[in-house]
Design an enzyme around this catalytic site. Structure first.
Site, PDB file in Angstrom:
ATOM      1  N   GLU A 119       0.833  -1.209   0.000  1.00  0.00           N
ATOM      2  CA  GLU A 119       0.000   0.000   0.000  1.00  0.00           C
ATOM      3  C   GLU A 119       0.870   1.262   0.000  1.00  0.00           C
ATOM      4  OE1 GLU A 119      -3.779   1.804   2.554  1.00  0.00           O
ATOM      5  OE2 GLU A 119      -2.291   0.565   3.552  1.00  0.00           O
ATOM      6  N   LYS A 195      -9.560   2.289  -2.615  1.00  0.00           N
ATOM      7  CA  LYS A 195      -9.776   1.670  -1.312  1.00  0.00           C
ATOM      8  C   LYS A 195     -11.223   1.846  -0.862  1.00  0.00           C
ATOM      9  CE  LYS A 195      -7.451   1.613   3.226  1.00  0.00           C
ATOM     10  NZ  LYS A 195      -6.234   2.127   3.912  1.00  0.00           N
ATOM     11  N   CYS A 232      -5.784  -2.878   1.944  1.00  0.00           N
ATOM     12  CA  CYS A 232      -5.536  -2.796   3.386  1.00  0.00           C
ATOM     13  C   CYS A 232      -6.764  -3.075   4.254  1.00  0.00           C
ATOM     14  CB  CYS A 232      -4.916  -1.447   3.740  1.00  0.00           C
ATOM     15  SG  CYS A 232      -4.114  -1.457   5.379  1.00  0.00           S
TER      16      CYS A 232
END
Length: 383
Positions: A119, A195, A232
Site C-alpha cells: 500500500e 480503497k 488494506c
C-alpha cells in the site's frame, strides 16, 4: 527480544520443534504443505547482493481431462522506506523506484507474471501523523504520474502485470484517493481500484486524507487471470472480499501497511479465510520497518505522543482456496515472495465444497436490504 526483532513464526517453530511435531503443527496451522519452488541461481544471487529475502513456493492442482493447467506465477514485494521521512520528496520517490526496480528484476528472473507492491509504496505511511504537509505532495495521477510511467516501463520490459498502490491525485476534482493502479503486461494502464474501506480507529482516521473509494469491486481481466485489489483495511470486511469474488476474481491482492500492536493476530487469518470462503487465491502484502516522523503525534490510546506508528511486521503470504497457505516472508526484512499457482484449483475446490452454490444470496440480500433501513427490527424471538 522486541517485536521488531522477532524474525518470523515459521523460523521460531523450525528452531524449537522436533521434526515430527513440526510437520503436524505446520499441517494444523498452515494446511496442506506448499512445495518449495526451485528458483534460478542468478535470482538467488541477485537477492543476496541487494539484501532482500527471496522465497518461492507452489500450489498444485489435480490434472484434469478437459482443461489444461493454468499455471501462473505471482510476486509479492514488501520493503521498508529507503530514505528518512524528512528527505526531499522527489528523492524519496526516486529511491523507492530504484529499490523496487531491483526487486522486480529478480521477480522477472523467477518468471513472475503478476507483481503487486504494498500500500502507498512510494511514500512513508504518514497518515498516522494527521498532517497534510508535506505528505499530500506524494500524490500522483493514476494514469499519467511519474510512478505509473515507471511501472509501465517495468511491465513492458518484463512482460509482467504490475499492481501499483499509490496515493492518487485526481486532477479534475483535485481530490485524493488511496488507489491501486493495474498495468497490463502490454504496458497500458488497464484501470484502477480505490480503497473501499477507511479505518477509523481511535484518533487514527485516514479520511483526513481521502474517503471511501468509488470504483466498487472492479475485477481486471489480464492475460494471466482475473485479478482484484482489496486495499488494506478492506481485508477486515468479509463482504468486501466476497464482492470481488462475485465479480469473478481468481486472485485477490491485499496490499497493506499495518503494525503489530494493531493487527498482527488477525493477519494470518483474514486473507486465508477469504481464500477458503470465496474459492480463490488471496495475496496479503505488508511493509516492514519503523518509520519515524519529525513531529510527535498521539494514537488515541491514552499513551504519550510519539514519533512513530509502530513496527510494520511484513509477513506477506499467499493463501489458496483449499485452506493451505505459504509460509510468510520475514517480519523484519525486505522481501520478494514468488508463488506458482494453478488457477484450475479454484473450480476444483468449488466443486468439492460448493460454498457459492450453497450460499443463500437472495435471502441475505433481502435481509440486508431491511437491515440498512431506519425502521429495521431484528428478527429476535423472545419468551
Amino acid at each position: 527480544m522486541s517485536a521488531c526483532e522477532f524474525e518470523s513464526l515459521e523460523d521460531c517453530l523450525e528452531t524449537h520443534l522436533p521434526q515430527a511435531e513440526l510437520t503436524e503443527v505446520k499441517r494444523i496451522l498452515f494446511g496442506k504443505e506448499t512445495k518449495k519452488l526451485e528458483l534460478p541461481a542468478c535470482a538467488v544471487e541477485a537477492a543476496s547482493e541487494h539484501d532482500f529475502e527471496l522465497k518461492g513456493y507452489r500450489f498444485e492442482a489435480a490434472q484434469e481431462q478437459l482443461r489444461p493447467p493454468r499455471r501462473i506465477r505471482v510476486g509479492l514485494i514488501q520493503h521498508r522506506i529507503v530514505l528518512p521521512t524528512d528527505a526531499p520528496i522527489l528523492d524519496q520517490i526516486n529511491a523507492m523506484h530504484s529499490r523496487v526496480g531491483e526487486m522486480v528484476e529478480v521477480a522477472a528472473m523467477c518468471g513472475v507474471n503478476i507483481v503487486c507492491f504494498q500500500e502507498t509504496w512510494t511514500m512513508p505511511f504518514a497518515f498516522c501523523t494527521r498532517e497534510k504537509e508535506p505528505w499530500t505532495q506524494f500524490a500522483e495521477s493514476a494514469e499519467e504520474g511519474n510512478t505509473t510511467r515507471f511501472c509501465q516501463e517495468l511491465a513492458k520490459k518484463y512482460n509482467m502485470v504490475v499492481v501499483s498502490p499509490i496515493l492518487e491525485r485526481e486532477e479534475l476534482h483535485d481530490t485524493l484517493w488511496n488507489t491501486a493502479v493495474v498495468i497490463s503486461n502490454s504496458g497500458n494502464v488497464l484501470g484502477k481500484s480505490r480503497k473501499n474501506h477507511i479505518p477509523r480507529i481511535g484518533d487514527f482516521n485516514e479520511s483526513t486524507y481521502y474517503m471511501e473509494g468509488d470504483t466498487g469491486h472492479t475485477v481486471f481481466q489480464t492475460q494471466f487471470g482475473k485479478i482484484a485489489v482489496n486495499i488494506c483495511y478492506g481485508r477486515h470486511h468479509p463482504l468486501n472480499w466476497f464482492m470481488y469474488s462475485m465479480n469473478g476474481a481468481e486472485i485477490i491482492f491485499n496490499p497493506s501497511a499495518t503494525v503489530g500492536a494493531l493487527s498482527e493476530p488477525m493477519w494470518p487469518i483474514e486473507a486465508r479465510n477469504a481464500a477458503i470462503a470465496n474459492h480463490c487465491f488471496t495475496c496479503a502484502i505488508n511493509r516492514v520497518g519503523t518509520e519515524k516522523f519529525k513531529n510527535e503525534f498521539t494514537s488515541g490510546d491514552g499513551k504519550k505522543a510519539h514519533h512513530d506508528f509502530g513496527h510494520f511486521y511484513g509477513s506477506s503470504y499467499v493463501a489458496a482456496p483449499d485452506g493451505s497457505r505459504t509460509p510468510g516472508l520475514s517480519r523484519t526484512r525486505d522481501g520478494l515472495l514468488v508463488v506458482e499457482m494453478d488457477l484450475n484449483l479454484n473450480r476444483q475446490i468449488s466443486d468439492k465444497w460448493s460454498f457459492k452454490m450453497t450460499g443463500r444470496y437472495a435471502e441475505y440480500a433481502e435481509e440486508l436490504s431491511k437491515a440498512v433501513k431506519q425502521d429495521f427490527k431484528p428478527n429476535i424471538v423472545k419468551e
